[in-house]
Design an enzyme around this catalytic site. Structure first.
Site: not given
Ligand code: IMP
Length: 456
Positions: A18-21, A51-52, A48
């Site tokens: 979530d750094e704003g890539k 991005h908007t 997982n």
């Molecule tokens: P998972 O990727 O669903 O297995 O989640 C595992 C961990 O990674 C959790 O703490 C999530 O919140 C975090 N996580 C996964 N993808 C992101 C992302 O794109 N941004 C921030 N946290 C993420």
């Protein structure tokens, strides 16, 4: 050192995602698509990520498609290192078409070797949550179990979906039904997450699952193919093809380098591009490997306890101003002061050539910016280690920096116009983390960014 391949750039998260890539990717896409054919490659993660993307006056949330999906005429490749949910992907493709006059702006190719992430994985993750504390913080997209299948050599690949390997897919369902039954639940009746737009859905019986997936197989098949040859050929023609690599998550979420167990499962370093492409791409030769971090603070979603956590009013202010809520999960994110020991370690592991700094405008005239420059443990200076118990014991040593004017930084158009205090701050970060800064973003609008180093 190997010779860098011109016209190649990779963008990855330098911290906890979530750094704003996305915005930084946009900059490179704009630059390269004016002069060359663009190949955009994503090598890790799955639904997982989040991005908007704004297209005209419309906004859509993407998870599996990279944010550069609107690069007209580009070829977008979803790589082997990803875990892909077919139904959600079809929904994303539908949304992209809808805001683009009914057509895809790019050619999409899904590596036939990429693994599937399915509702079975989501259901399993949902049930395990009741048994295992550490699963609670996941995005609920079944990413862990899907990568688990890859490591334990039972993943279903895109190729199996395209060729409709009925036996393999059936066995997959039956295995998950048995595992879930062992935890006193019923796979068919499990409710799983859909993309935000379409809510929740039942996994359904074996027959229902198979017939749904078969229809998706038909729809996705035209996009599934071999990509190694294309990647190798394009990589060998740097004057013809610009290659842009868009990573998901961040190094601090890498299972080896993040705060276990609050990690994701894919390779979040630039090296993941080499493995996902089966060596067609040598990540060490990518000309610009830009690791993106937020400039004045860090954010984290999940239960990890960061040594530099900010609490109280300042945290609330940052969270509101910078919209620090998960794109996929909507959870409020923790915010923390910049942690140099952690960022130094992440950078060592991902091997970035450059840094990208976002959110340069998150500053307050009444609040100095704190930066953790070292950790102390029993009177000694120590570094970061990806171990939560260890990180609970270290004491951050802070250096304070004078804030700069938000208005001034938001208006700055070049390095010359950046306030002196901001310049001092970013020079310090660059030196400490050990990479030059290629780009900074100075406000929420797309044009609010400054390239400190020209790319070519
Ligand atoms: P998972 O990727 O669903 O297995 O989640 C595992 C961990 O990674 C959790 O703490 C999530 O919140 C975090 N996580 C996964 N993808 C992101 C992302 O794109 N941004 C921030 N946290 C993420």
């Amino acid at each position: 050192m190997e010779k860098p391949r011109i016209n190649s750039v990779a963008v990855g998260g330098g911290a906890y995602g979530d750094e704003g890539k996305g915005r930084i990717v946009d900059e490179y896409v704009d630059y390269f698509s004016k002069k060359l054919k663009v190949i955009l490659y994503r090598d890790n993660g799955g639904a997982n990520a989040g991005h908007t993307v704004e297209v005209g006056d419309k906004r859509i949330a993407l998870h599996q498609l990279p944010s550069g999906i609107f690069t007209k005429g580009a070829t977008v490749i979803l790589g082997k290192g990803m875990v892909i949910h077919p139904q959600d992907l079809l929904e994303e493709i539908r949304q992209v078409k809808e805001v683009n006059g009914g057509k895809l702006p790019v050619k999409i190719i899904i590596d036939e070797m990429a693994a599937l992430s399915l509702d079975t994985h989501r259901a399993f993750e949902g049930v395990v949550k009741d048994w295992q504390e550490s699963v609670k913080g996941t995005t609920g997209r079944g990413i862990g179990p899907a990568y688990g299948d890859v490591l334990t050599r039972r993943a279903i690949r895109m190729r199996d979906l395209k060729n409709w390997d009925e036996d393999k897919i059936k066995k997959h369902y039956q295995l998950y039904a048995a595992l879930i039954k062992g935890m006193d639940a019923d796979l068919a009746k499990a409710e799983v997450n859909r993309l935000a737009s379409s809510g929740k859905e039942l996994v359904g019986s074996l027959d229902q699952f198979m017939s749904k997936l078969k229809a998706q197989s038909k729809e996705l098949s035209p996009y599934i193919g071999e990509v190694f040859t294309l990647l190798s050929n394009a990589w060998a023609k740097p004057k013809q093809f610009a290659m842009i690599f868009e990573k998901a998550q961040g190094v601090g979420l890498d299972p080896r380098y993040g705060v276990y167990p609050d990690t994701s499962e894919s390779d979040c370093t630039f090296a993941g591009i080499s493995s996902s492409s089966e060596g067609a791409i040598n990540a060490d030769q990518i000309n610009y490997r830009v690791s993106v971090i937020k400039a004045t603070y860090m954010s984290s979603v999940g239960s990890r306890k960061l040594p530099t956590l900010i609490t109280g009013k300042i945290a609330e202010r940052i969270r509101e101003d910078a919209h620090e809520y998960g794109a996929t999960t909507k959870r409020p994110r923790d915010v923390a002061w910049i942690d140099i020991p952690a960022l130094k370690f992440f950078n060592k592991m991902t091997k970035a050539t450059h840094l990208g700094l976002t959110h340069m405008d998150i500053v307050y005239p009444d609040t100095p910016i704190k930066v953790c420059v070292a950790y102390k443990l029993k009177g000694k200076t120590v570094g970061y280690r990806p171990d939560q118990e260890y990180l609970l014991k270290v004491k951050p040593v802070y250096k304070e920096f004078k804030p700069w004017s938000r208005e001034k930084i938001q208006k700055a158009k070049s390095l010359k116009e950046i306030p002196a205090a901001a310049k001092k701050f970013i020079n310090f970060l660059s030196k400490q983390i050990g990479a030059p800064i290629q780009i900074i973003t100075t406000g929420p609008k797309r044009e609010q960014s400054i390239k400190l180093i020209k790319i070519n």
